[in-house]
Design a protein around this motif. Structure first.
Motif, PDB file in Angstrom:
ATOM      1  N   SER A 151      39.412  45.304  32.127  1.00  0.00           N
ATOM      2  CA  SER A 151      38.928  44.180  31.776  1.00  0.00           C
ATOM      3  C   SER A 151      37.954  43.744  33.009  1.00  0.00           C
ATOM      4  O   SER A 151      37.767  42.493  33.109  1.00  0.00           O
ATOM      5  N   ALA A 188      38.436  42.843  26.137  1.00  0.00           N
ATOM      6  CA  ALA A 188      38.859  42.106  25.120  1.00  0.00           C
ATOM      7  C   ALA A 188      40.299  42.608  24.568  1.00  0.00           C
ATOM      8  O   ALA A 188      40.516  42.343  23.617  1.00  0.00           O
ATOM      9  N   THR A 191      37.266  36.697  23.461  1.00  0.00           N
ATOM     10  CA  THR A 191      36.180  36.952  24.298  1.00  0.00           C
ATOM     11  C   THR A 191      34.862  37.049  23.723  1.00  0.00           C
ATOM     12  O   THR A 191      34.578  37.552  22.489  1.00  0.00           O
ATOM     13  N   ILE A 224      29.922  35.793  30.203  1.00  0.00           N
ATOM     14  CA  ILE A 224      31.114  36.203  29.625  1.00  0.00           C
ATOM     15  C   ILE A 224      32.071  35.191  29.427  1.00  0.00           C
ATOM     16  O   ILE A 224      32.306  34.314  30.305  1.00  0.00           O
ATOM     17  N   ARG A 237      35.812  34.081  28.613  1.00  0.00           N
ATOM     18  CA  ARG A 237      37.231  34.509  28.211  1.00  0.00           C
ATOM     19  C   ARG A 237      38.329  33.691  27.923  1.00  0.00           C
ATOM     20  O   ARG A 237      38.172  32.452  27.997  1.00  0.00           O
ATOM     21  N   ASN A 238      39.384  33.692  27.304  1.00  0.00           N
ATOM     22  CA  ASN A 238      40.348  32.952  26.662  1.00  0.00           C
ATOM     23  C   ASN A 238      39.595  31.843  26.011  1.00  0.00           C
ATOM     24  O   ASN A 238      39.716  30.564  26.072  1.00  0.00           O
TER      25      ASN A 238
END
Length: 233
Positions: free
Chosen positions: A80, A183, A200, A213, A215-216
């Motif tokens: 990741s 992801a 993601t 990017i 994320r979450n």
């Protein structure tokens, strides 16, 4: 002194000696019994001492199992580590309709990849519908959008048809692309930890490098944020 009196006097001392010897025998018997009981008590102490040894052995097994799980977590963390500015990892995977999609198909174009946990679940459905709603706006910004999950092609196609989705859906059942783009990793639910897809999104620029990017991801308003970022490139 007569012979009879000598016999009586000789018997009396012997009788007294006999009386004195009896307690000695009793003590010897007592010592013998105590000696016999000692091994039994020693055996009991050995058995009671075995419990701590087994407890320590169980603790070692628990520690070894914890160590065995660490490399998996470390591996998922290493995969990741994709960061903005890096070259986008290549991929070649099937998409809905039976075609094959590769990163090189979009060379020189801006590309959005949104990774979602599971087809036809509430959050994933809203996200896919939002990207479909903004498809023409992404096209005007010179950007293509692809959705990726670990669902098989049949599930992806059913998802597409049910909600009228206009975004190509990629199937990554082996989690290779998911892992390469960060992801795929540890998730927790109801106190349990497991591996799964982390929601993601990735924006790739015309130079083939990762520009942004997310994320979450929180679904509400996310597609609009990605569109704004794509327009700014």
């Amino acid at each position: 002194m007569s012979k009879k009196s000598r016999k009586k006097s000789s018997k009396t001392p012997s009788g007294s000696l006999t009386a004195k010897k009896k307690p000695v025998k009793a003590r010897a018997t007592t010592q013998t019994r105590s000696a016999k009981t000692q091994p039994a008590s020693a055996g009991k102490s050995t058995k009671t001492g075995a419990k701590p040894a087994s407890h320590k052995a169980a603790s070692k097994r628990l520690k070894s199992s914890e160590k065995a799980s660490r490399p998996a977590a470390a591996t998922s963390g290493a995969k990741s580590a994709l960061a903005e500015g890096q070259k986008a990892p290549a991929f070649r995977l099937p998409r809905d309709g039976g075609d094959v999609v590769t990163l090189s198909d979009y060379a020189g174009q801006k590309l959005v990849l949104f990774f979602y946990p599971r087809a036809d679940t509430p959050g994933c459905t809203r996200e896919a519908i939002d990207f479909t709603r903004l498809k023409s706006d992404f096209t005007a910004a010179g950007t293509t959008v692809l959705g990726i999950s670990a669902d098989p092609l049949k599930a992806q196609e059913k998802f597409r048809d049910k909600h009228g989705l206009g975004i190509p859906l990629i199937s990554d059942e082996q989690h290779e692309m998911l892992a390469a783009y960060g992801a795929w990793g540890e998730k927790s639910m109801y106190g349990k930890t497991f591996l799964g897809i982390l929601r993601t999104s990735v924006l790739i620029g015309t130079d083939g490098k990762v520009a942004r990017i997310w994320r979450n991801v929180r679904v509400d308003g996310h597609a609009d944020d990605v569109l704004a970022a794509a327009r700014s490139l």
